[in-house]
Every structure is written in C-alpha cells, then in structure tokens.
Design a protein around this motif. Structure first.
Motif, PDB file in Angstrom:
ATOM      1  N   THR A 110      -2.312   5.333  10.084  1.00  0.00           N
ATOM      2  CA  THR A 110      -2.626   6.753   9.915  1.00  0.00           C
ATOM      3  C   THR A 110      -2.413   7.152   8.461  1.00  0.00           C
ATOM      4  OG1 THR A 110      -1.704   7.161  12.128  1.00  0.00           O
ATOM      5  CG2 THR A 110      -2.249   9.089  10.805  1.00  0.00           C
ATOM      6  N   PHE A 111      -3.411   7.810   7.877  1.00  0.00           N
ATOM      7  CA  PHE A 111      -3.270   8.438   6.565  1.00  0.00           C
ATOM      8  C   PHE A 111      -3.071   9.932   6.807  1.00  0.00           C
ATOM      9  CE2 PHE A 111      -5.862   4.684   5.678  1.00  0.00           C
ATOM     10  CZ  PHE A 111      -5.249   4.158   4.552  1.00  0.00           C
ATOM     11  N   ILE A 112      -2.018  10.500   6.206  1.00  0.00           N
ATOM     12  CA  ILE A 112      -1.684  11.916   6.403  1.00  0.00           C
ATOM     13  C   ILE A 112      -1.504  12.568   5.047  1.00  0.00           C
ATOM     14  CG2 ILE A 112      -0.021  13.542   7.385  1.00  0.00           C
ATOM     15  CD1 ILE A 112       0.790  11.259   9.345  1.00  0.00           C
ATOM     16  N   MET A 113      -2.146  13.721   4.855  1.00  0.00           N
ATOM     17  CA  MET A 113      -2.019  14.424   3.566  1.00  0.00           C
ATOM     18  C   MET A 113      -2.632  15.813   3.658  1.00  0.00           C
ATOM     19  SD  MET A 113      -4.894  12.051   1.788  1.00  0.00           S
ATOM     20  CE  MET A 113      -4.454  10.727   2.911  1.00  0.00           C
ATOM     21  N   LYS A 114      -2.426  16.597   2.619  1.00  0.00           N
ATOM     22  CA  LYS A 114      -3.076  17.898   2.527  1.00  0.00           C
ATOM     23  C   LYS A 114      -4.568  17.689   2.232  1.00  0.00           C
ATOM     24  CE  LYS A 114       0.265  20.897   3.227  1.00  0.00           C
ATOM     25  NZ  LYS A 114       0.693  21.859   2.209  1.00  0.00           N
ATOM     26  N   GLU A 115      -5.351  18.694   2.568  1.00  0.00           N
ATOM     27  CA  GLU A 115      -6.811  18.603   2.447  1.00  0.00           C
ATOM     28  C   GLU A 115      -7.259  18.306   1.017  1.00  0.00           C
ATOM     29  OE1 GLU A 115     -10.666  21.189   4.043  1.00  0.00           O
ATOM     30  OE2 GLU A 115      -8.646  22.039   4.123  1.00  0.00           O
ATOM     31  N   SER A 116      -6.523  18.793   0.033  1.00  0.00           N
ATOM     32  CA  SER A 116      -6.902  18.607  -1.373  1.00  0.00           C
ATOM     33  C   SER A 116      -6.865  17.139  -1.797  1.00  0.00           C
ATOM     34  CB  SER A 116      -5.979  19.434  -2.277  1.00  0.00           C
ATOM     35  OG  SER A 116      -4.624  19.040  -2.085  1.00  0.00           O
ATOM     36  N   LEU A 117      -6.081  16.315  -1.084  1.00  0.00           N
ATOM     37  CA  LEU A 117      -5.960  14.893  -1.424  1.00  0.00           C
ATOM     38  C   LEU A 117      -6.754  13.997  -0.482  1.00  0.00           C
ATOM     39  CD1 LEU A 117      -2.106  14.756  -2.118  1.00  0.00           C
ATOM     40  CD2 LEU A 117      -3.932  14.662  -3.828  1.00  0.00           C
ATOM     41  N   TYR A 118      -7.318  14.585   0.550  1.00  0.00           N
ATOM     42  CA  TYR A 118      -7.977  13.816   1.612  1.00  0.00           C
ATOM     43  C   TYR A 118      -9.289  13.214   1.116  1.00  0.00           C
ATOM     44  CZ  TYR A 118      -9.436  12.961   6.500  1.00  0.00           C
ATOM     45  OH  TYR A 118      -9.810  12.400   7.695  1.00  0.00           O
ATOM     46  N   ASN A 119      -9.441  11.895   1.283  1.00  0.00           N
ATOM     47  CA  ASN A 119     -10.634  11.190   0.821  1.00  0.00           C
ATOM     48  C   ASN A 119     -10.862   9.985   1.738  1.00  0.00           C
ATOM     49  OD1 ASN A 119     -12.446   9.428  -0.521  1.00  0.00           O
ATOM     50  ND2 ASN A 119     -11.879  10.281  -2.515  1.00  0.00           N
ATOM     51  N   VAL A 120     -11.724  10.156   2.745  1.00  0.00           N
ATOM     52  CA  VAL A 120     -11.923   9.117   3.756  1.00  0.00           C
ATOM     53  C   VAL A 120     -12.388   7.806   3.129  1.00  0.00           C
ATOM     54  CG1 VAL A 120     -13.270   8.437   5.791  1.00  0.00           C
ATOM     55  CG2 VAL A 120     -12.353  10.755   5.626  1.00  0.00           C
ATOM     56  N   GLU A 121     -13.266   7.902   2.134  1.00  0.00           N
ATOM     57  CA  GLU A 121     -13.782   6.694   1.476  1.00  0.00           C
ATOM     58  C   GLU A 121     -12.643   5.889   0.844  1.00  0.00           C
ATOM     59  OE1 GLU A 121     -16.761   5.979  -2.167  1.00  0.00           O
ATOM     60  OE2 GLU A 121     -17.621   7.195  -0.558  1.00  0.00           O
ATOM     61  N   LYS A 122     -11.739   6.593   0.197  1.00  0.00           N
ATOM     62  CA  LYS A 122     -10.603   5.941  -0.448  1.00  0.00           C
ATOM     63  C   LYS A 122      -9.661   5.336   0.600  1.00  0.00           C
ATOM     64  CE  LYS A 122      -7.999   6.960  -4.665  1.00  0.00           C
ATOM     65  NZ  LYS A 122      -7.600   8.030  -5.598  1.00  0.00           N
ATOM     66  N   GLN A 123      -9.452   6.079   1.665  1.00  0.00           N
ATOM     67  CA  GLN A 123      -8.564   5.618   2.738  1.00  0.00           C
ATOM     68  C   GLN A 123      -9.124   4.351   3.392  1.00  0.00           C
ATOM     69  OE1 GLN A 123      -7.864  10.287   3.009  1.00  0.00           O
ATOM     70  NE2 GLN A 123      -8.513   9.347   4.935  1.00  0.00           N
ATOM     71  N   LEU A 124     -10.427   4.344   3.639  1.00  0.00           N
ATOM     72  CA  LEU A 124     -11.061   3.159   4.217  1.00  0.00           C
ATOM     73  C   LEU A 124     -10.970   1.963   3.268  1.00  0.00           C
ATOM     74  CD1 LEU A 124     -14.218   4.807   5.795  1.00  0.00           C
ATOM     75  CD2 LEU A 124     -12.393   3.659   7.056  1.00  0.00           C
ATOM     76  N   GLN A 125     -11.001   2.270   1.961  1.00  0.00           N
ATOM     77  CA  GLN A 125     -10.920   1.191   0.969  1.00  0.00           C
ATOM     78  C   GLN A 125      -9.573   0.482   1.046  1.00  0.00           C
ATOM     79  OE1 GLN A 125     -13.943   0.829  -0.749  1.00  0.00           O
ATOM     80  NE2 GLN A 125     -13.046  -1.215  -0.971  1.00  0.00           N
ATOM     81  N   VAL A 126      -8.530   1.233   1.396  1.00  0.00           N
ATOM     82  CA  VAL A 126      -7.212   0.612   1.573  1.00  0.00           C
ATOM     83  C   VAL A 126      -7.297  -0.458   2.656  1.00  0.00           C
ATOM     84  CG1 VAL A 126      -4.826   0.997   2.343  1.00  0.00           C
ATOM     85  CG2 VAL A 126      -5.921   2.645   0.801  1.00  0.00           C
ATOM     86  N   ILE A 127      -7.964  -0.143   3.764  1.00  0.00           N
ATOM     87  CA  ILE A 127      -8.090  -1.084   4.878  1.00  0.00           C
ATOM     88  C   ILE A 127      -8.983  -2.262   4.496  1.00  0.00           C
ATOM     89  CG2 ILE A 127      -8.728  -1.355   7.295  1.00  0.00           C
ATOM     90  CD1 ILE A 127      -6.354   0.584   6.740  1.00  0.00           C
ATOM     91  N   ILE A 128     -10.131  -1.964   3.927  1.00  0.00           N
ATOM     92  CA  ILE A 128     -11.098  -3.019   3.570  1.00  0.00           C
ATOM     93  C   ILE A 128     -10.512  -3.968   2.524  1.00  0.00           C
ATOM     94  CG2 ILE A 128     -13.333  -3.419   2.452  1.00  0.00           C
ATOM     95  CD1 ILE A 128     -14.303  -0.842   3.921  1.00  0.00           C
ATOM     96  N   ASN A 129      -9.857  -3.416   1.506  1.00  0.00           N
ATOM     97  CA  ASN A 129      -9.224  -4.262   0.487  1.00  0.00           C
ATOM     98  C   ASN A 129      -8.048  -5.055   1.052  1.00  0.00           C
ATOM     99  OD1 ASN A 129     -11.066  -3.069  -1.173  1.00  0.00           O
ATOM    100  ND2 ASN A 129      -9.591  -2.255  -2.650  1.00  0.00           N
ATOM    101  N   GLY A 130      -7.335  -4.440   2.003  1.00  0.00           N
ATOM    102  CA  GLY A 130      -6.195  -5.118   2.604  1.00  0.00           C
ATOM    103  C   GLY A 130      -6.608  -6.361   3.370  1.00  0.00           C
ATOM    104  N   VAL A 131      -7.656  -6.254   4.190  1.00  0.00           N
ATOM    105  CA  VAL A 131      -8.086  -7.438   4.948  1.00  0.00           C
ATOM    106  C   VAL A 131      -8.770  -8.459   4.035  1.00  0.00           C
ATOM    107  CG1 VAL A 131      -8.246  -6.179   7.129  1.00  0.00           C
ATOM    108  CG2 VAL A 131     -10.280  -6.389   5.696  1.00  0.00           C
ATOM    109  N   LYS A 132      -9.329  -7.966   2.927  1.00  0.00           N
ATOM    110  CA  LYS A 132      -9.943  -8.890   1.971  1.00  0.00           C
ATOM    111  C   LYS A 132      -8.893  -9.822   1.362  1.00  0.00           C
ATOM    112  CE  LYS A 132     -13.338  -8.994  -1.774  1.00  0.00           C
ATOM    113  NZ  LYS A 132     -14.183  -8.186  -2.689  1.00  0.00           N
ATOM    114  N   LYS A 133      -7.676  -9.311   1.199  1.00  0.00           N
ATOM    115  CA  LYS A 133      -6.592 -10.139   0.666  1.00  0.00           C
ATOM    116  C   LYS A 133      -6.273 -11.309   1.604  1.00  0.00           C
ATOM    117  CE  LYS A 133      -4.382  -6.416  -1.935  1.00  0.00           C
ATOM    118  NZ  LYS A 133      -4.634  -7.030  -3.264  1.00  0.00           N
ATOM    119  N   LEU A 134      -6.701 -11.168   2.861  1.00  0.00           N
ATOM    120  CA  LEU A 134      -6.467 -12.213   3.851  1.00  0.00           C
ATOM    121  C   LEU A 134      -7.737 -13.043   4.090  1.00  0.00           C
ATOM    122  CD1 LEU A 134      -4.404  -9.998   6.312  1.00  0.00           C
ATOM    123  CD2 LEU A 134      -3.502 -11.694   4.715  1.00  0.00           C
TER     124      LEU A 134
END
Length: 332
Positions: free
Chosen positions: A91-115
């Motif tokens: 879960t990504f949790i933050m105020k609306e001003s910082l919310y960025n779905v593309e960036k959040q998804l990149q955390v997941i995509i880059n994380g599995v890429k490391k594997l």
C-alpha cells in the motif's frame, strides 16, 4: 535539489486481515503532509472483497470459515481476491499533492526487475509478466488523502482462489473457470529462487531509488491494536463484513418428499427485511411461521437454523430436519 517529502516504510508481521486493514486505515488517517508511506503486509487464508461487493455472491465464505479462513472487506472498490502467505500486499499512502500512480507502479516494476523479472502495467489496474497477471491494484481517497494498494503473487495457491471465489454464470460462459489459472501467474514460475523476503528487500530498495531519497522511518507492526482498536473492531465485525452489503434479493428452491419449498428473501444491511415462502406442503401454518421467524434476523446460517429449531416443538420434526439439512448444505 532537496525533496519536499520523507519516506516511511511500515511492515506488518501479523497475518490477520482485520488487523492489517485496520492498520492500513490508521496509517491513512494519520498521514502527514510531506510523508510517503510504503506499507507491506500479508494475510493468511483470506478472501478480501471490495467496498461495495456482496459476500454471498462473491465467495464461498462458509467453506472458507470451515477451513479456518477469514472474510474481510476493504475500503477500496474492485473485485474479490484471495490472499495466502504466498502473496504479498503493498500500500502506498500519502496526501493528494504527492500522489502519483505511475511513480508508485514504477516502485513495483523496478523491484521485480531486480529479481530478473520484466513486468509491465496493463492499463487495467493489473501488472503483467509474460502477458499474465501477478498483481491487481485498487485505489481509495478521502479528505485529501489517497492510497493505492495491490497484491503480488509470489507462490500463492491459485487452486484455493478457484475454491473460495465464486465465478458468475456470465464469466463462466465467457471465460471458463479454468481460465483463472490460465490468466494469472506466480513470480516463482519465472524465477524459482524468489521468495517473499527477497521481494520485500528488492521493493524497499526500489522505493528509495524511485523517490530519490532514503527511508527516514522504518516501523515493524506486530499485531498490537491498542492504537486503533475501534478500527480493528470495525473490520472484524459482522456489520462491516456482511451488514455493509448493498440491498439484494436471493432465492432458494428444493423439492422434498412432502412438497416443494421456494424461499425468497429481500435483504438490506445483511438482514432479512422481507420474506416470501411458497410451498405446496400440506401444513400451511408451518410456512407462515417460518416466514415470521426468519423476518428481521441476520442473514446468517446459524441464526436461521436456530429459528427453525424452535419450530421443532410445534411441527413435524422430520420436515424441520429436512429443511435444516438442506440449508446446511447451502452457501449461506
């Protein structure tokens, strides 16, 4: 350039879905203006339904509870999912001003890429690898705060998903029950050395890289509900899990040696608001007393059976027993 936010990592060591969802809402309610929270958690043997879903239509919850599983309802929309210890939730949790779905998804995509796994976002709230889904995502916002959460199939028992989740007739006809297994994939099928611990570590590194900052707070939550007992009580309650169901109708029919029985219920907030029972049984008073006894109670198998048991003292015990045995087999 200095970032105008701080990163917080929260991990739960509890496998209780009611605790983990209560903690998620607690973190959501307490999120600070400049804080980005990345929360990692697991549920064991659990079906989680969306905010507006009907548990009676979405899952075989009596079978789940018989197998010591739990039913949970989340705040976000979307469909029902099955969680076990071969699955990780984020879960990504933050105020609306910082919310960025593309960036959040990149955390997941880059994380599995490391594997060693190349994944991509499908544009339909899913993350895919080799054209198959290993992550479903859902979203929620309220009063300027947002969260984005999802599943990550590592080594989950997909057969349990088919066992506990109901597939509508329309979906059965268009896709077939076997297509569930054909459309999803565990990451372990791509990289046999992957496990939850390695994925967690890779995601933690990816989180810091994508946001170009170090984690300033790392919290391990072990199941203590003292800070958010009211939230835990909500998520574990019958009212939230079943009573929050939208209004719906349901019918049951069976033919017995003594006649047919057609039970029709109108339900609101998980309770029987009105009932009509049609039957060609000789004892018409039994039918009317059944209606009276079930009217207004929770739509819960045990309560219904208890009400029927009370009619045993007045009416033919064999007939009551037939009805009880039949309802016992129904997924109520």
């Amino acid at each position: 350039m200095q970032n105008n936010y701080t990163l917080k990592l929260v991990k739960s060591t509890s496998y209780d879905p009611w605790y983990n969802l209560a903690l998620e809402e607690h973190l959501f309610n307490k999120a600070e203006d400049n804080e980005i929270i990345f929360y990692l958690w697991q549920n064991d043997n659990t079906v989680v339904i969306g905010r507006n879903q009907n548990p009676w239509r979405e899952c075989r919850y009596t079978e789940l509870e018989r197998d010591e599983g739990k039913l949970a309802r989340r705040l976000s929309g979307g469909g029902a999912v099955y969680h076990d210890l071969g699955n990780m939730n984020f879960t990504f949790i933050m105020k609306e001003s910082l919310y960025n779905v593309e960036k959040q998804l990149q955390v997941i995509i880059n994380g599995v890429k490391k594997l060693g796994i190349n994944a991509e976002f499908s544009g339909r709230n899913d993350i895919l690898v080799e054209g198959k889904k290993f992550s479903g995502n859902a979203f929620y916002s309220d009063e300027g705060r947002c969260y984005h959460h999802g599943t990550l199939l590592v080594d989950s028992d997909i057969s349990k998903l088919c066992q506990y989740l109901k597939v509508s007739k329309e979906k059965m006809e268009s896709k077939g029950i076997k297509s569930v297994q054909a459309r999803v994939i565990n990451l372990k099928e791509i990289n046999t050395s992957i496990d939850i611990k390695k994925l967690s570590e890779a995601l933690e590194i990816s989180f810091q890289e994508v946001y170009n900052s170090s984690i300033s707070e790392n919290a391990i939550m072990s199941g203590d509900t003292s800070e958010f007992k009211e939230l835990y009580d909500k998520y574990s309650s019958w009212k939230w899990r079943y009573g929050e169901t939208p209004n719906f109708q349901i019918s049951f029919y069976n033919r017995f040696s003594w006649g047919d029985l057609d039970i029709n219920l109108n339900l609101r907030d998980g309770e029987v608001m009105s009932i009509a029972i049609f039957s060609d049984a000789m004892d018409y008073k039994l039918i009317k007393d059944m209606e009276k006894s079930i009217q207004g109670i929770k739509f819960e198998k045990l309560e219904i059976l208890q009400k029927l048991e009370m009619l045993n003292e007045i009416y033919d015990k064999n007939i009551i027993s037939d009805i009880e045995n039949w309802l016992n087999e129904k997924d109520i």
